[in-house]
Design a protein around this motif. Sequence first.
Motif, PDB file in Angstrom:
ATOM      1  N   ASP A   4       0.795  -0.968  -0.187  1.00  0.00           N
ATOM      2  CA  ASP A   4      -0.116   0.232  -0.122  1.00  0.00           C
ATOM      3  C   ASP A   4       0.767   0.842   0.332  1.00  0.00           C
ATOM      4  O   ASP A   4       2.074   1.418   1.255  1.00  0.00           O
ATOM      5  CB  ASP A   4      -0.534  -0.079   1.116  1.00  0.00           C
ATOM      6  CG  ASP A   4      -1.919   1.309   1.418  1.00  0.00           C
ATOM      7  OD1 ASP A   4      -1.505   1.752   0.051  1.00  0.00           O
ATOM      8  OD2 ASP A   4      -3.089   1.166   1.993  1.00  0.00           O
ATOM      9  N   PRO A   5       1.077   2.241  -1.334  1.00  0.00           N
ATOM     10  CA  PRO A   5       2.074   2.739  -1.571  1.00  0.00           C
ATOM     11  C   PRO A   5       1.498   4.231  -0.332  1.00  0.00           C
ATOM     12  O   PRO A   5       1.777   5.284  -0.112  1.00  0.00           O
ATOM     13  CB  PRO A   5       2.100   3.549  -2.550  1.00  0.00           C
ATOM     14  CG  PRO A   5       0.263   3.024  -3.680  1.00  0.00           C
ATOM     15  CD  PRO A   5       0.019   1.913  -2.652  1.00  0.00           C
ATOM     16  N   ALA A   6       0.034   4.554  -0.187  1.00  0.00           N
ATOM     17  CA  ALA A   6      -0.530   5.289   0.683  1.00  0.00           C
ATOM     18  C   ALA A   6       0.131   5.365   2.400  1.00  0.00           C
ATOM     19  O   ALA A   6       0.678   6.213   2.981  1.00  0.00           O
ATOM     20  CB  ALA A   6      -1.297   5.466   0.280  1.00  0.00           C
ATOM     21  N   PHE A   7       0.014   3.595   2.795  1.00  0.00           N
ATOM     22  CA  PHE A   7      -0.084   3.742   4.425  1.00  0.00           C
ATOM     23  C   PHE A   7       0.745   2.601   4.799  1.00  0.00           C
ATOM     24  O   PHE A   7       0.908   2.491   5.841  1.00  0.00           O
ATOM     25  CB  PHE A   7      -1.696   3.938   4.513  1.00  0.00           C
ATOM     26  CG  PHE A   7      -2.852   5.461   4.609  1.00  0.00           C
ATOM     27  CD1 PHE A   7      -2.442   5.695   4.774  1.00  0.00           C
ATOM     28  CD2 PHE A   7      -3.592   5.135   3.889  1.00  0.00           C
ATOM     29  CE1 PHE A   7      -3.744   6.744   4.709  1.00  0.00           C
ATOM     30  CE2 PHE A   7      -4.374   6.017   3.481  1.00  0.00           C
ATOM     31  CZ  PHE A   7      -4.376   6.445   3.963  1.00  0.00           C
ATOM     32  N   GLY A   8       1.660   2.224   3.519  1.00  0.00           N
ATOM     33  CA  GLY A   8       2.264   0.893   4.065  1.00  0.00           C
ATOM     34  C   GLY A   8       1.341   0.241   4.483  1.00  0.00           C
ATOM     35  O   GLY A   8       0.720   0.078   4.169  1.00  0.00           O
ATOM     36  N   GLY A   9       2.355  -1.300   4.484  1.00  0.00           N
ATOM     37  CA  GLY A   9       1.451  -2.289   4.964  1.00  0.00           C
ATOM     38  C   GLY A   9       1.245  -3.001   3.350  1.00  0.00           C
ATOM     39  O   GLY A   9       1.592  -2.526   2.700  1.00  0.00           O
ATOM     40  N   PHE A  10       0.833  -4.368   4.000  1.00  0.00           N
ATOM     41  CA  PHE A  10       0.065  -4.948   2.400  1.00  0.00           C
ATOM     42  C   PHE A  10      -1.420  -5.687   2.374  1.00  0.00           C
ATOM     43  O   PHE A  10      -1.922  -5.837   4.010  1.00  0.00           O
ATOM     44  CB  PHE A  10       1.037  -6.751   2.605  1.00  0.00           C
ATOM     45  CG  PHE A  10       2.506  -6.620   2.390  1.00  0.00           C
ATOM     46  CD1 PHE A  10       2.901  -5.640   1.536  1.00  0.00           C
ATOM     47  CD2 PHE A  10       3.466  -5.665   4.320  1.00  0.00           C
ATOM     48  CE1 PHE A  10       4.461  -5.424   1.582  1.00  0.00           C
ATOM     49  CE2 PHE A  10       4.638  -5.592   4.071  1.00  0.00           C
ATOM     50  CZ  PHE A  10       5.049  -5.060   2.980  1.00  0.00           C
ATOM     51  N   GLY A  11      -2.113  -5.872   1.313  1.00  0.00           N
ATOM     52  CA  GLY A  11      -3.448  -5.742   1.813  1.00  0.00           C
ATOM     53  C   GLY A  11      -4.883  -4.613   1.505  1.00  0.00           C
ATOM     54  O   GLY A  11      -4.009  -3.260   2.778  1.00  0.00           O
ATOM     55  N   SER A  12      -5.171  -5.132   2.183  1.00  0.00           N
ATOM     56  CA  SER A  12      -6.326  -4.264   2.828  1.00  0.00           C
ATOM     57  C   SER A  12      -6.374  -4.904   4.580  1.00  0.00           C
ATOM     58  O   SER A  12      -6.240  -5.584   5.611  1.00  0.00           O
ATOM     59  CB  SER A  12      -7.573  -4.120   1.676  1.00  0.00           C
ATOM     60  OG  SER A  12      -7.744  -5.471   1.561  1.00  0.00           O
ATOM     61  N   ALA A  13      -7.818  -3.928   4.665  1.00  0.00           N
ATOM     62  CA  ALA A  13      -7.951  -3.746   5.873  1.00  0.00           C
ATOM     63  C   ALA A  13      -8.600  -5.153   6.281  1.00  0.00           C
ATOM     64  O   ALA A  13      -9.329  -5.606   4.745  1.00  0.00           O
ATOM     65  CB  ALA A  13      -9.016  -2.455   6.712  1.00  0.00           C
ATOM     66  N   PRO A  14      -9.046  -6.170   7.604  1.00  0.00           N
ATOM     67  CA  PRO A  14      -8.284  -5.669   8.481  1.00  0.00           C
ATOM     68  C   PRO A  14      -6.299  -6.036   8.217  1.00  0.00           C
ATOM     69  O   PRO A  14      -5.831  -7.069   7.571  1.00  0.00           O
ATOM     70  CB  PRO A  14      -8.832  -6.553   9.490  1.00  0.00           C
ATOM     71  CG  PRO A  14      -8.516  -7.999   8.842  1.00  0.00           C
ATOM     72  CD  PRO A  14      -9.618  -6.956   7.627  1.00  0.00           C
ATOM     73  N   LYS A  15      -5.689  -5.152   8.952  1.00  0.00           N
ATOM     74  CA  LYS A  15      -3.839  -4.683   8.120  1.00  0.00           C
ATOM     75  C   LYS A  15      -3.396  -5.858   9.128  1.00  0.00           C
ATOM     76  O   LYS A  15      -3.284  -4.594  10.560  1.00  0.00           O
ATOM     77  CB  LYS A  15      -3.407  -3.241   7.941  1.00  0.00           C
ATOM     78  CG  LYS A  15      -2.241  -3.519   7.080  1.00  0.00           C
ATOM     79  CD  LYS A  15      -2.500  -2.107   6.300  1.00  0.00           C
ATOM     80  CE  LYS A  15      -2.599  -1.882   5.171  1.00  0.00           C
ATOM     81  NZ  LYS A  15      -2.396  -0.219   4.167  1.00  0.00           N
TER      82      LYS A  15
END
Length: 684
Positions: A200-211
């Motif tokens: 996720d280039p905006a908020f970091g992490g991988f995939g969507s919620a739940p994250k």
Amino acid sequence: MSSTPTQINRLADATSPYLRQHADNPVHWQPWDETALAAARDEGKLILLSIGYSACHWCHVMAHESFEDAQIAAQMNRDFINIKVDREERPDLDRIYQTAHQLLTGRGGGWPLTVFLTPDQLPFFAGTYFPRQGRQGMPGFDAVMERVVEVYRDRPEEIHEQNADMQQVLERLAAVSGEAELPGREALEDARLQLGERFDPAFGGFGSAPKFPQPVALNRLLRHYARSERSVDADRGALHMACHTLRRMALGGLYDQVGGGFARYSVDGEWMIPHFEKMLSDNALLMSVATDAHRATGDRFFRRIARETGEWALREMRLPEGGFATSLDADTSEGEGVFYLWTPDEVRDVLDADEAELVILRLGLDEKPNFEGRWHPQVHMAFSELAKRLQTPRDGLVQRWQSAQAKLRKARDERERPGRDDKALTAWNALMIRGLARAGRLLGLPEFIDAAEAAEQFVHQHLWRDGRLLASWRAGQADLPGYLDDHAFMLDALIELQQARWDSQRMAWATRLGDVLLEQFEDPRVGGFFFTAADHESLIQRPRTFTDDALPSGNGIAALALNRLACLVGEPRYSKAAERAVRAGAEQLEQTAAAQCALLDALDELIEPPEVVVVRADDNALEHWMEVANAAYQPNRLVFTPPVNAPLASAPAGETGAWVCRGHTCLPKAATPTELADRLTDTP
């Protein structure tokens, strides 16, 4: 007429706090033991298996709605042998029946896990949380149980056929061919590309919620960057993915801005609102990631996050005996997360006016409430922005923030605290030992090394018995045999701790752990490691996995640690076992490389063996030597400081100086720190 053992609730004597939470239920709960299993076989009764853990919010909800309900309990007691399992004490059972849930339902599981078993332990119906009354398309728990009994009674042939298929699938999932070649560097590149696709280039992490934080993947990206930095084109994209993710998590609501430490996961994709439980394992892994992010970038922000996370563990999770508790609950009697929430007025009541102004602006308490009418703190303004807004030097604001943070923490400690699961898990303690040792060594925090050694002594004293590890300890009791993760994670921790502070007895223990892995857990036919030991209780599957979940895979850590042990003691059978394990997981690496990041770390160091640096120097000169040996971020470098008389494969006893070895090649001894710097910059 006297009752049989399974006609009463037998959880009062359990060591698990989770099981003890259910000791007063009207349900005739049984632990997973031969008494309960034999009763199911002898009476021909179905088993209702409920798996959860102490900090699990929905486990508490289902317990309150259903397991405390007299009518539901009567139905359960009449129709089933009811077995309650703590997934943290029995990860073997959790792995088997989570897999079964996915096979039966076609979707991932979770907790509470509710599985209905035939008397011979084979699952034929599974779900997670069931409400007391049917709602929103979900059947009520009473209706589910009634239907399960009806199907089992009226359609036995279908159940038998399904169970046979289930057994075959479980056996196939645990099997590997062992015929693959050792993967090459392309597997490392595949994982990098796959993680990039999910990033996720905006908020970091991988995939969507739940994250979820996914610290094993973040560690892989940092290692990938370190390897690329030694080539012409450093992969700064990999570094960015890891650091951006960690930064956004640490500035957001996933991180406890007042007390330090990370929650389990975020319910949204922006890391704003967490599921408020805190797990020892997550924080141990993220502390290591933050330490390495600091080493890779020099950014003191990451150093602060690593330090605060370790301080949280020492303050809130350490047991009097020296080990660490397992988790903090998400709930108190006032509701989920209430312990962590604030209002502007509560902040003003605790702090001086200038401190309150800073905190309210920094944590966004001047904006709309973000959680049930109150504020869950997260960073809205950086210190540089606040310095301009408040016309105050940045350093002064940092000091003011630290004072305010301590006061808020003290005030918060007077609230009703979330429940703490005070059992000590060997595998999770090993992760914390490793994290503290690494942060202590690389960030200059000797008190962390002290705590790591105290936890090591706790594990050795309370959980090492007859040459094997036990899995869990609480209040002086420990009897569950240890799993692959316990032995592999502990070996990895000892090697890290040995770099922080040498101890000759630790070497003997590490070698014994390596032997146990080979003797009890390795598959002698095709390589790789089973999750349970050869003499473990017989279950419907002997699990074996190469895939990371919330924890790094035991196979990956075993392979990494054994290869490092081989480099340290000069024993090739350990490195050969490591190579067999990676080859056994080659098919999974080919299919989904990014899901096997721990195994890729091991592959990385099989392709290019770790660089072993041994320094023998007087105490007065040692600090200068270590500044050179630990310079920059070198995750594949092992640095040891044994006494002059300690024998070591890569460095002759009785001499002072430094030795650098890469694989089977050792460079000439460095007589000065300057010569050591030259050796370390000499590209192999």
